[in-house]
Scaffold this motif. Structure first.
Motif, PDB file in Angstrom:
ATOM      1  N   SER A 108      27.884 -54.289  31.810  1.00 43.00           N
ATOM      2  CA  SER A 108      28.074 -52.839  31.854  1.00 43.00           C
ATOM      3  C   SER A 108      27.548 -52.167  30.593  1.00 43.00           C
ATOM      4  O   SER A 108      26.943 -51.095  30.660  1.00 43.00           O
ATOM      5  CB  SER A 108      29.560 -52.490  32.058  1.00 43.00           C
ATOM      6  N   THR A 109      27.781 -52.782  29.447  1.00 42.64           N
ATOM      7  CA  THR A 109      27.271 -52.160  28.215  1.00 42.64           C
ATOM      8  C   THR A 109      25.758 -52.260  28.141  1.00 42.64           C
ATOM      9  O   THR A 109      25.091 -51.360  27.618  1.00 42.64           O
ATOM     10  CB  THR A 109      27.922 -52.772  26.964  1.00 42.64           C
ATOM     11  N   ILE A 110      25.165 -53.325  28.673  1.00 44.14           N
ATOM     12  CA  ILE A 110      23.703 -53.415  28.702  1.00 44.14           C
ATOM     13  C   ILE A 110      23.129 -52.288  29.565  1.00 44.14           C
ATOM     14  O   ILE A 110      22.106 -51.678  29.216  1.00 44.14           O
ATOM     15  CB  ILE A 110      23.262 -54.799  29.208  1.00 44.14           C
ATOM     16  N   SER A 111      23.813 -51.964  30.655  1.00 47.49           N
ATOM     17  CA  SER A 111      23.378 -50.846  31.496  1.00 47.49           C
ATOM     18  C   SER A 111      23.471 -49.522  30.738  1.00 47.49           C
ATOM     19  O   SER A 111      22.579 -48.662  30.842  1.00 47.49           O
ATOM     20  CB  SER A 111      24.233 -50.771  32.762  1.00 47.49           C
ATOM     21  N   ARG A 112      24.547 -49.349  29.956  1.00 47.63           N
ATOM     22  CA  ARG A 112      24.691 -48.119  29.167  1.00 47.63           C
ATOM     23  C   ARG A 112      23.600 -48.016  28.096  1.00 47.63           C
ATOM     24  O   ARG A 112      23.074 -46.928  27.842  1.00 47.63           O
ATOM     25  CB  ARG A 112      26.073 -48.069  28.511  1.00 47.63           C
ATOM     26  N   ILE A 113      23.274 -49.142  27.489  1.00 49.11           N
ATOM     27  CA  ILE A 113      22.211 -49.137  26.482  1.00 49.11           C
ATOM     28  C   ILE A 113      20.870 -48.793  27.122  1.00 49.11           C
ATOM     29  O   ILE A 113      20.078 -48.006  26.579  1.00 49.11           O
ATOM     30  CB  ILE A 113      22.138 -50.506  25.765  1.00 49.11           C
ATOM     31  N   GLN A 114      20.615 -49.365  28.299  1.00 49.86           N
ATOM     32  CA  GLN A 114      19.363 -49.066  29.003  1.00 49.86           C
ATOM     33  C   GLN A 114      19.251 -47.573  29.301  1.00 49.86           C
ATOM     34  O   GLN A 114      18.181 -46.980  29.168  1.00 49.86           O
ATOM     35  CB  GLN A 114      19.285 -49.878  30.294  1.00 49.86           C
ATOM     36  N   ALA A 115      20.379 -46.973  29.681  1.00 48.02           N
ATOM     37  CA  ALA A 115      20.374 -45.545  29.998  1.00 48.02           C
ATOM     38  C   ALA A 115      20.192 -44.685  28.750  1.00 48.02           C
ATOM     39  O   ALA A 115      19.539 -43.635  28.791  1.00 48.02           O
ATOM     40  CB  ALA A 115      21.679 -45.162  30.709  1.00 48.02           C
ATOM     41  N   ALA A 116      20.761 -45.134  27.618  1.00 50.79           N
ATOM     42  CA  ALA A 116      20.670 -44.360  26.382  1.00 50.79           C
ATOM     43  C   ALA A 116      19.294 -44.430  25.743  1.00 50.79           C
ATOM     44  O   ALA A 116      18.898 -43.533  24.995  1.00 50.79           O
ATOM     45  CB  ALA A 116      21.720 -44.863  25.389  1.00 50.79           C
ATOM     46  N   LYS A 117      18.559 -45.520  25.980  1.00 49.19           N
ATOM     47  CA  LYS A 117      17.208 -45.726  25.470  1.00 49.19           C
ATOM     48  C   LYS A 117      17.117 -45.619  23.937  1.00 49.19           C
ATOM     49  O   LYS A 117      16.336 -44.824  23.400  1.00 49.19           O
ATOM     50  CB  LYS A 117      16.237 -44.742  26.126  1.00 49.19           C
TER      51      LYS A 117
END
Length: 414
Positions: free
Chosen positions: A216-225
């Motif tokens: 889930s945090t990897i997904s958030r990081i991907q979204a934050a760029k």
């Protein structure tokens, strides 16, 4: 040497002597000297999530004590090591700390890995007036006349990671960190250094030590760029982040800098494809091109086997903490707490595996070298060397010479 590996059920077995200690209590051998031995207590995690870092620290403690005893001990007396495996359990830390000071009546304590364990046992040693050395790279700020912290602090290491990241990779940062004292304070230092360098923190996530799934945090990081991910994740479970980061195809897209990665056996147990390129900064790496570093590694391998290839700052700082204490005892001509503290505050220094290490009298931290490095094909590629780094984060608030009754941990103001 005397060793007692305590446990609720059974002790960590590190040889016949330790195994016997698990069965019958403290394993005691008669001193080779006529005088009563000097008692050194050790509290380290040989098992549990922090066992990854603790096992080598335990071996290093034995190695240092053996070296001192082989050279004649201190003040004509043998050093008796009384060591407990705290199993990454805070309750056991407090239990064994009380046993060491009130039952075994040790002269000094060397131990603790996490800041949570340190803060659980530090008050016990303050009340009992038992000198305490905390030999771990940590978040800085401890200001206590009874405590000496020999590992590197954020001003000595984290600042260099952030500076390199901002200059080489970009200004947008995402932080992931362990959800306890170390992670929170280190994340605050990261934020402070990022802002000072003209960068911005896009997000910060904290994780308990038992967390293993980071999808889930990897997904958030991907979204934050972000341009860079800075990690203060800790322990064996948190290694899952780096594996999952690589598996998600992110390793080639967003670089990672870590304040902890590489303090255990990560380079020997993880694929080079996962570890290569992670930016770190510590006070010691096992392939530093110095005679002292090579001698330390060879000595540990001679005692514990050729597979001891994962030594890091936690191990060198443990060795140096014991040797700094020994120099204090020699100068004081005593193991009495106040006399040894006064000797250490005189500016005692040693040349250890990491280089020249000196006690800073005002903070009881160390002035030491720092090194910036990344893994490259399962070995450390040393990028930069920073000599004689001051613990300026702690020194900005702590002066134990002017205010010896100070007893707190200072944290950064943002």
């Amino acid at each position: 040497m005397t060793t007692a590996w305590g446990s609720r059920r059974k002790a960590l077995k590190l040889g016949a002597a330790a195994a016997m200690g698990a069965l019958v209590g403290p394993y005691v051998t008669k001193s080779a000297f006529a005088a009563e031995p000097i008692k050194l207590g050790s509290l380290l995690d040989g098992t549990g999530p922090l066992g990854l870092e603790g096992r080598r620290m335990i071996q290093t403690t034995e190695f240092a004590v053996n070296q001192l005893n082989a050279a004649g001990g201190l003040l004509g007396r043998q050093i008796q090591l009384i060591a407990y495996d705290t199993q990454s359990n805070i309750q056991l830390y407090t239990q064994y700390a009380q046993q060491l000071v009130f039952q075994q009546k040790v002269d000094v304590i060397q131990g603790g890995i996490t800041s949570a364990s340190r803060e659980a046992i530090r008050p016990i040693f303050d009340r009992s007036k038992t000198l305490y050395f905390y030999n771990t790279q940590y978040e800085g700020g401890v200001c206590d006349r009874n405590v000496f912290c020999t590992g590197s602090t954020p001003a000595q290491t984290v600042d260099h990671i952030v500076d390199y990241a901002l200059k080489h990779w970009g200004k947008k940062i995402y932080i992931v960190a362990a959800d306890y004292n170390y992670g929170h304070i280190t994340a605050s230092w990261m934020t402070k250094f990022v802002k000072a360098g003209g960068g911005a923190v896009l997000g910060t996530d904290f994780f308990p030590l038992d967390v293993t799934d980071f999808s889930s945090t990897i997904s958030r990081i991907q979204a934050a760029k972000p341009d860079v991910v800075l990690s203060a994740l800790v322990g064996a479970n948190h290694l899952g982040f780096y594996r999952q980061w690589a598996a998600a195809g992110m390793k080639s897209k967003i670089p990672v800098g870590s304040t902890v990665f590489g303090l255990g056996d990560e380079l020997t147990t993880m694929d080079a494809a996962t570890t290569d390129g992670i930016l770190t900064c510590f006070g010691f790496y096992n392939n530093l091109p110095t005679p002292a570093a090579a001698a330390f590694v060879k000595g540990m391998q001679a005692k514990y086997g050729a597979d001891v290839t994962d030594l890091g700052e936690l191990d060198s700082a443990t060795y140096e903490g014991i040797m700094l204490w020994a120099e204090g005892v020699k100068k004081a001509g005593s193991v009495a707490q106040d006399k040894v503290i006064a000797a250490l505050e005189s500016g005692i220094a040693i040349d250890g595996p990491s280089g020249h290490v000196k006690i800073d009298p005002e903070t009881h931290a160390t002035i030491r070298n720092a090194y910036l490095a990344t893994p490259k094909n399962k070995a450390w590629d040393i990028l930069q060397t920073f000599p004689n780094q001051m613990p300026s984060d702690t020194g900005g608030a702590c002066n134990l010479i002017k205010s010896p009754r100070t007893n707190k941990q200072f944290t950064p103001s943002l």
